[in-house]
Design a protein around this motif. Sequence first.
Motif, short mmCIF file in Angstrom:
data_model
loop_
_atom_site.label_atom_id
_atom_site.label_comp_id
_atom_site.label_asym_id
_atom_site.label_seq_id
_atom_site.Cartn_x
_atom_site.Cartn_y
_atom_site.Cartn_z
N SER B 105 0.78 -1.10 0.02
CA SER B 105 0.12 -0.08 -0.11
C SER B 105 0.93 1.21 -0.10
O SER B 105 1.51 1.66 0.88
CB SER B 105 -0.99 -0.01 1.25
OG SER B 105 -1.57 1.13 1.57
N THR B 281 -1.83 -4.42 -8.91
CA THR B 281 -1.18 -3.10 -8.22
C THR B 281 0.02 -2.73 -9.13
O THR B 281 0.11 -1.46 -9.65
CB THR B 281 -0.92 -3.20 -6.99
OG1 THR B 281 -1.98 -3.57 -6.13
CG2 THR B 281 -0.46 -1.84 -6.37
N HIS B 313 -7.78 -4.71 -7.93
CA HIS B 313 -6.74 -3.93 -7.91
C HIS B 313 -6.66 -3.36 -8.93
O HIS B 313 -6.18 -1.85 -8.99
CB HIS B 313 -5.29 -4.83 -7.57
CG HIS B 313 -5.25 -5.32 -6.11
ND1 HIS B 313 -3.87 -5.48 -5.37
CD2 HIS B 313 -6.13 -5.91 -5.28
CE1 HIS B 313 -4.24 -5.84 -4.34
NE2 HIS B 313 -5.50 -6.29 -4.10
#
Lengths: 404, 404
Positions: B105, B281, B313
């Motif tokens: 993250s 991601t 994602h």
Amino acid sequence: MSEQRILVTYLTQAQNLNKKAEAIAVGMTVGSWTDLPAAKKEALKPYLGEAVGAEVLETLENGDQRGLITVSYPIRNFTPDIPSLLTGIFGKLSMDGKIKLMNISLPDSMLGAFPGPKFGIDGLRGRLDAQNRPLLMSIFKSCLGLPFDDLKTQFRAQALGGVDLVKDDEIFFADDRAPFLDRIKAFKQIAIETEAETGKPVLYAANLTGPVHELNEKAKQAVEAGADCLLFNVLAFGFDALHRLAADPDVQVPIMAHPALAGAYYPSPDYGIATPLLLGTLMRIAGADLVLFPSPYGNVALDKKEALQLAQHLTDPLEGVRRSFPVPSAGIHPGLVPQLFADFGLDQIVNAGGGIHGHPGGATAGAKAFVAAIEAVTAGRTLDEAAAQSSELAIALEKWGGGR
Amino acid sequence: MSEQRILVTYLTQAQNLNKKAEAIAVGMTVGSWTDLPAAKKEALKPYLGEAVGAEVLETLENGDQRGLITVSYPIRNFTPDIPSLLTGIFGKLSMDGKIKLMNISLPDSMLGAFPGPKFGIDGLRGRLDAQNRPLLMSIFKSCLGLPFDDLKTQFRAQALGGVDLVKDDEIFFADDRAPFLDRIKAFKQIAIETEAETGKPVLYAANLTGPVHELNEKAKQAVEAGADCLLFNVLAFGFDALHRLAADPDVQVPIMAHPALAGAYYPSPDYGIATPLLLGTLMRIAGADLVLFPSPYGNVALDKKEALQLAQHLTDPLEGVRRSFPVPSAGIHPGLVPQLFADFGLDQIVNAGGGIHGHPGGATAGAKAFVAAIEAVTAGRTLDEAAAQSSELAIALEKWGGGR
């Protein structure tokens, strides 16, 4: 014909390994075969993969065979670069169940299209005037966040101990406090000073980072600034970035490949790419002069057979391709030098971090202990004999063990 | 403070997961901590990783804990690129026993330094004037070795069936018989002709290959030649190559990420990089407008939970980053469209190879069958209802099943 084909070995499992090899040979090349009209077959035959063989290693509980299969691919299917090679032999196949890429054998005509190491073992020995012994490398204790002056102090201390090379930490990307070109210039100056004192040259391996399409330009600037060697995170940037650095005539500097991220590929028995191929053959043909890899010693280590095979892939004769220096790393202390020598021989680089900085007498003493150990094993003497002449070695053996 | 740190989750095992998290937090940043003098601690504190938490999933037979650990890293340790990120959080750690990189993250300030998709879902829909429905893509049956004319015929047949995109084979590197720029120009011309006939535009995704440091230049040439879209083997070339293409203002064209080699990273439960991170991601922040990944259907498929997570994602809100199109691939036939719709919703690309070329009526009929199926599910009708109006769909359902 065989010299025009690439041989590829996979470890996999299937009801019938021979059939799986055939399916791969078709699926990874022309896509379909048996249902093609004869004229189409004629036209596509030169591009068709071929199942070469299968070796069953075991029969699984469900009756499936597990073992090695070999498939050959025509070189005409590829451009001579590793992205083409890996995509063509393992790209979508890597996602097709339990399969691991084990080995590749390239025909000489394709080998010749890869750069290989620009200097290799012999070139690096020449630069250091260091024949007939393993080389010694040390690592900064850490780089991240340290003031430039601390790094200079560390560099000097290691160099004074007699190491052949000092390398950056591989995680050293954010280097505002000691920028890349400034480091190269500063450590070059220190190396000149320490060589005047010790009589031994020392090379500094600076971590090459930045946008991938600008790396060659940055490497050229490094060479102009006096760089001795470049450390490079090959897997993070891709093998082709190494290839293009090694192939660039303006980048006249040895390249040291770091294995960062390799553990994302090699440790599974079922998936990924085998270590001797990933860190051996591919690093070498793409142009790494030195290749770091996890040593087979210590707690978490490379399987010894694989580590030795890897070193062989770096140093065995390969048509027109220079040899790369194996650098077994992690968990290395002076007491391990006889073991390292027995396992990897003369042509290796002894690489230590904690085994140098953790010496009770400091990094200079730590390096001296290694120098004494390497001199001893190269001359056929025991470490205990050498420790009688080197208090640094005696203290190291006391701390880490491994004498005699 | 928390917005200045990167949160990283690993799946691993150890006697004590909390201690392991602490060891990683130190080992991957400043190297050592407890033995540092106070002044040094003060200076290095801003660079120190921190153990955030551990979640034990199971206790193993040997008493070890297996579970998820989370470590936070200061963004100052990194340059804003994926080589720095992956090397800094997983480089040497990947080789340290059983450990898998699960999730990352990034704080908004670091997200803003990545390019992200230049067009994304909305941009691509705009180019195609195709709102409120899944898009449809088809793949050449094969590319390798085919005469240029055969590829043109294939392109035309697919385009006439009403597909939105046609993509190259990812293994298409050696393209002397139908060179990159020539293909782009030729298929552009055919697309103009078929659009005049069908009223529907079609985009061609050409496989971008070549030396990694010359890819941006080649991509610009492609754009000048009229390229609609570029297919790119991101993992073979490295994430940073995608990043630099996406960040280049002169490369005004959507980029389609192929997952070739992804199976070398994700399938092991113990090692590698988890699929939603690797193909979700990372592909998105590096700039992929479309991302192919193995569908959760068929024999060898992605785990369904992982495939759905991956798609999330790519499409979940992410500060300042456009959404990427999920393209679940392999094993797709018209009868699967309701399932695809239920699983991945409107914002996906239905991607078929064999499901189009294998249609008894040929590729044009195969594409028409998909178009009818997509229209039906988008309008809330059953495939059987749609098949009453579309003989191509009826025939496809007859062959592959999946009606109602």
